[in-house]
Design a protein around this motif. Structure first.
Motif, mmCIF file in Angstrom:
data_model
loop_
_atom_site.group_PDB
_atom_site.id
_atom_site.type_symbol
_atom_site.label_atom_id
_atom_site.label_comp_id
_atom_site.label_asym_id
_atom_site.label_seq_id
_atom_site.Cartn_x
_atom_site.Cartn_y
_atom_site.Cartn_z
ATOM 1 N N ARG A 115 1.128 6.546 -6.876
ATOM 2 C CA ARG A 115 -0.067 7.321 -7.269
ATOM 3 C C ARG A 115 0.212 8.813 -7.181
ATOM 4 O O ARG A 115 -0.344 9.608 -7.911
ATOM 5 C CB ARG A 115 -1.223 6.978 -6.330
ATOM 6 C CG ARG A 115 -2.397 6.390 -7.012
ATOM 7 C CD ARG A 115 -3.642 6.230 -6.181
ATOM 8 N NE ARG A 115 -3.542 6.361 -4.760
ATOM 9 C CZ ARG A 115 -3.383 5.352 -3.910
ATOM 10 N NH1 ARG A 115 -3.282 4.114 -4.362
ATOM 11 N NH2 ARG A 115 -3.334 5.563 -2.621
ATOM 12 N N SER A 173 -4.222 0.027 6.433
ATOM 13 C CA SER A 173 -4.455 -1.279 5.786
ATOM 14 C C SER A 173 -5.727 -1.944 6.290
ATOM 15 O O SER A 173 -6.284 -2.821 5.626
ATOM 16 C CB SER A 173 -3.268 -2.211 6.038
ATOM 17 O OG SER A 173 -3.181 -2.514 7.409
ATOM 18 N N LEU A 197 2.332 1.771 -3.506
ATOM 19 C CA LEU A 197 1.302 2.170 -4.473
ATOM 20 C C LEU A 197 0.828 3.602 -4.210
ATOM 21 O O LEU A 197 0.580 4.365 -5.141
ATOM 22 C CB LEU A 197 0.130 1.183 -4.442
ATOM 23 C CG LEU A 197 0.514 -0.246 -4.876
ATOM 24 C CD1 LEU A 197 -0.638 -1.216 -4.660
ATOM 25 C CD2 LEU A 197 0.954 -0.268 -6.338
ATOM 26 N N ASP A 220 -7.062 -6.289 -5.512
ATOM 27 C CA ASP A 220 -6.043 -5.894 -6.513
ATOM 28 C C ASP A 220 -4.647 -5.976 -5.908
ATOM 29 O O ASP A 220 -3.704 -6.446 -6.541
ATOM 30 C CB ASP A 220 -6.264 -4.439 -6.960
ATOM 31 C CG ASP A 220 -7.495 -4.287 -7.812
ATOM 32 O OD1 ASP A 220 -8.061 -5.315 -8.219
ATOM 33 O OD2 ASP A 220 -7.898 -3.131 -8.052
ATOM 34 N N ILE A 221 -4.509 -5.482 -4.677
ATOM 35 C CA ILE A 221 -3.179 -5.480 -4.048
ATOM 36 C C ILE A 221 -2.687 -6.908 -3.853
ATOM 37 O O ILE A 221 -1.524 -7.222 -4.124
ATOM 38 C CB ILE A 221 -3.205 -4.705 -2.711
ATOM 39 C CG1 ILE A 221 -3.471 -3.228 -2.976
ATOM 40 C CG2 ILE A 221 -1.880 -4.880 -1.955
ATOM 41 C CD1 ILE A 221 -3.657 -2.392 -1.721
ATOM 42 N N CYS A 226 -8.953 -0.847 4.257
ATOM 43 C CA CYS A 226 -8.770 -0.784 2.791
ATOM 44 C C CYS A 226 -9.987 -1.432 2.101
ATOM 45 O O CYS A 226 -10.371 -2.555 2.427
ATOM 46 C CB CYS A 226 -7.496 -1.565 2.456
ATOM 47 S SG CYS A 226 -7.184 -1.687 0.703
ATOM 48 N N SER A 271 -12.332 -4.087 -3.083
ATOM 49 C CA SER A 271 -11.875 -4.244 -4.476
ATOM 50 C C SER A 271 -10.394 -3.872 -4.590
ATOM 51 O O SER A 271 -9.615 -4.554 -5.280
ATOM 52 C CB SER A 271 -12.721 -3.404 -5.428
ATOM 53 O OG SER A 271 -12.581 -2.052 -5.097
ATOM 54 N N TYR A 272 -9.977 -2.826 -3.887
ATOM 55 C CA TYR A 272 -8.558 -2.438 -3.902
ATOM 56 C C TYR A 272 -7.708 -3.491 -3.188
ATOM 57 O O TYR A 272 -6.615 -3.853 -3.626
ATOM 58 C CB TYR A 272 -8.405 -1.062 -3.245
ATOM 59 C CG TYR A 272 -7.025 -0.462 -3.368
ATOM 60 C CD1 TYR A 272 -6.312 -0.548 -4.560
ATOM 61 C CD2 TYR A 272 -6.432 0.199 -2.297
ATOM 62 C CE1 TYR A 272 -5.037 0.003 -4.670
ATOM 63 C CE2 TYR A 272 -5.176 0.746 -2.396
ATOM 64 C CZ TYR A 272 -4.480 0.643 -3.588
ATOM 65 O OH TYR A 272 -3.215 1.181 -3.689
ATOM 66 N N ARG A 273 -8.260 -4.025 -2.098
ATOM 67 C CA ARG A 273 -7.588 -5.094 -1.331
ATOM 68 C C ARG A 273 -7.279 -6.295 -2.252
ATOM 69 O O ARG A 273 -6.168 -6.839 -2.256
ATOM 70 C CB ARG A 273 -8.567 -5.500 -0.220
ATOM 71 C CG ARG A 273 -8.084 -6.444 0.811
ATOM 72 C CD ARG A 273 -9.213 -6.669 1.820
ATOM 73 N NE ARG A 273 -9.408 -5.558 2.734
ATOM 74 C CZ ARG A 273 -8.786 -5.425 3.907
ATOM 75 N NH1 ARG A 273 -7.975 -6.363 4.334
ATOM 76 N NH2 ARG A 273 -8.994 -4.382 4.674
ATOM 77 N N MET A 281 0.842 -1.214 0.000
ATOM 78 C CA MET A 281 0.000 0.000 0.000
ATOM 79 C C MET A 281 0.872 1.257 0.000
ATOM 80 O O MET A 281 0.545 2.259 -0.649
ATOM 81 C CB MET A 281 -0.902 0.030 1.237
ATOM 82 C CG MET A 281 -2.160 -0.790 1.116
ATOM 83 S SD MET A 281 -3.275 -0.494 2.517
ATOM 84 C CE MET A 281 -4.193 0.941 1.955
ATOM 85 N N ARG A 325 -1.402 -8.264 -7.027
ATOM 86 C CA ARG A 325 -0.077 -7.727 -7.361
ATOM 87 C C ARG A 325 0.998 -8.330 -6.470
ATOM 88 O O ARG A 325 2.117 -8.590 -6.907
ATOM 89 C CB ARG A 325 -0.100 -6.198 -7.272
ATOM 90 C CG ARG A 325 -1.029 -5.616 -8.333
ATOM 91 C CD ARG A 325 -0.721 -4.215 -8.668
ATOM 92 N NE ARG A 325 0.660 -4.008 -9.070
ATOM 93 C CZ ARG A 325 1.171 -2.819 -9.328
ATOM 94 N NH1 ARG A 325 0.427 -1.748 -9.242
ATOM 95 N NH2 ARG A 325 2.432 -2.697 -9.695
#
Ligand code: NDP
Length: 333
Positions: free
Chosen positions: A145, A276, A141, A286-287, A279, A282-284, A138, A290
């Motif tokens: 960003r 965290s 990223l 994605d992370i 979070c 949907s972002y969780r 996080m 990755r």
């Protein structure tokens, strides 16, 4: 199949005292939730250490099972999104805080907390990362960003031999950043170099403790992952270069810091708060994808060690004194 009893590390309160011990509990005492998981691994984070001591500020109701991370297989599900046998993981939300956590053979949780473990991530790897690795990702990223790139110059990771710090050093170095690492462990410089750090600083070098410090010091860092806070954050605010990004996630060095508006106005620096726990899902997801692919650290084995429930009490003492190196996984069986 869910057994009638489970081994667990249970923390109980007796007056001012709080004590953790390994015990056997009936599984019908598991909290409410749609998904029951047989835990393969949990992990030990600084926050878990706080959950095991009096006035740690994490747990309100005892008896309690700590463990803010868990990974394993679904053995019962009342939610159509998950079926028996699915490989899943949980970090954050209330797990191990106000809801019994991963230091047990089973956890039962709301379906809304559960992430399907990405295919190319073993549960050893998932919990070697755990909340610490998720938070390190996080941080990276959030910095990117906000425009961070490797070309802008060196980034500093503080509390570098800790869980978040170790993963952050490794991920940033793999992504091409020049990584400096600050540590209080003079005997762990080789470890940090193996993870990818090219410069090592001592904890004292990255701390501003004067009562009236100058508002700006030499602009040195293009960015930072700060797991320490306190006087280290005071240092980072003064030494971050033009438009640099400081991702702040930790407080092992204290929650107050001495700072002024000057670095924000004269250097346009960005202080990025990292949470965290809350979070969004949907972002969780994605992370985690990755972390299973382009952000997967190549040194997870080297930075991780597995302990049993019987080892938790000793490890809690070590993590609260800043003595743990890398990541400790907890195997409940
Ligand atoms: P660890 O204990 O694994 O790592 C912390 C490291 O900080 C230690 O290993 C040590 O590294 C350094 N350290 C310890 N005490 C001090 C001190 N008094 N002053 C300066 N440095 C110190 O913890 P985690 O990696 O699990 O967590 C790190 C921090 O991040 C914690 O505050 C935790 O609560 C926070 N956190 C926050 C999250 C969020 O969502 N915001 C999520 C995860 C963690 P060294 O010896 O190398 O200096």
């Amino acid at each position: 199949m869910l057994k009638e009893t489970m081994r667990a590390y249970l923390v109980s309160q007796d007056g001012e005292e709080v004590k953790g011990e390994v015990t056997t509990l009936p599984t019908d005492q598991l909290p409410a939730g749609e998904v029951t998981i047989e835990v393969e691994y949990s992990s030990l984070n600084y926050k878990d250490g706080l959950a095991c001591i009096p006035k740690g500020g994490i747990v309100r109701t005892y008896p309690h099972i700590p463990g803010i991370d868990a990974a394993g297989r679904v053995i019962e599900s009342q939610d159509a999104s998950f079926k028996v046998g699915d490989r899943v993981l949980i970090t954050g939300y209330d797990l191990g805080v106000s809801h019994w956590g991963g230091y047990a053979e089973y956890v039962r949780v709301p379906a809304a907390w559960v992430v399907k473990t990405p295919e190319n991530l073993s549960h050893f790897e998932a919990m070697a990362l755990g909340t610490a690795g998720f938070t390190a990702a996080m941080c990276l990223l959030a910095m990117e960003r906000n425009g961070s790139t490797p070309e802008q110059g060196p980034v500093l990771v503080t509390g570098a031999t800790g869980g978040v710090g170790s993963v952050a050093v490794n991920i940033l170095a793999q992504k091409g950043y020049t990584v400096a690492a600050s540590t209080g462990k003079a005997d762990q410089h080789d470890y940090l170099r193996d993870l990818g750090a090219s410069e090592i600083l001592s904890r004292d070098d990255v701390s501003v403790t004067d009562e009236r410090p100058r508002p700006l010091l030499k602009a040195t860092w293009a960015g930072a992952v700060d797991t320490v806070g306190g006087s280290t954050l005071s240092y980072l605010l003064r030494t971050t270069n033009l438009a640099g990004n400081v991702a702040l996630c930790g407080l092992v060095g204290g929650h107050n810091f001495n700072g002024s508006v000057i670095p924000f106005l004269l250097r346009g620096i960005n202080l990025l708060g990292i949470d965290s726990v809350a979070c969004p899902m949907s972002y969780r997801q994605d992370i985690w994808q990755r972390l299973a692919t382009d952000l997967k650290p190549n040194n997870l084995d080297q930075m991780s060690q597995v302990i049993s429930l019987d080892d938790v009490t000793g490890a809690v003492g070590e993590i609260l004194q800043g003595q743990v190196k890398g990541r400790l996984l907890v195997a409940p069986k």
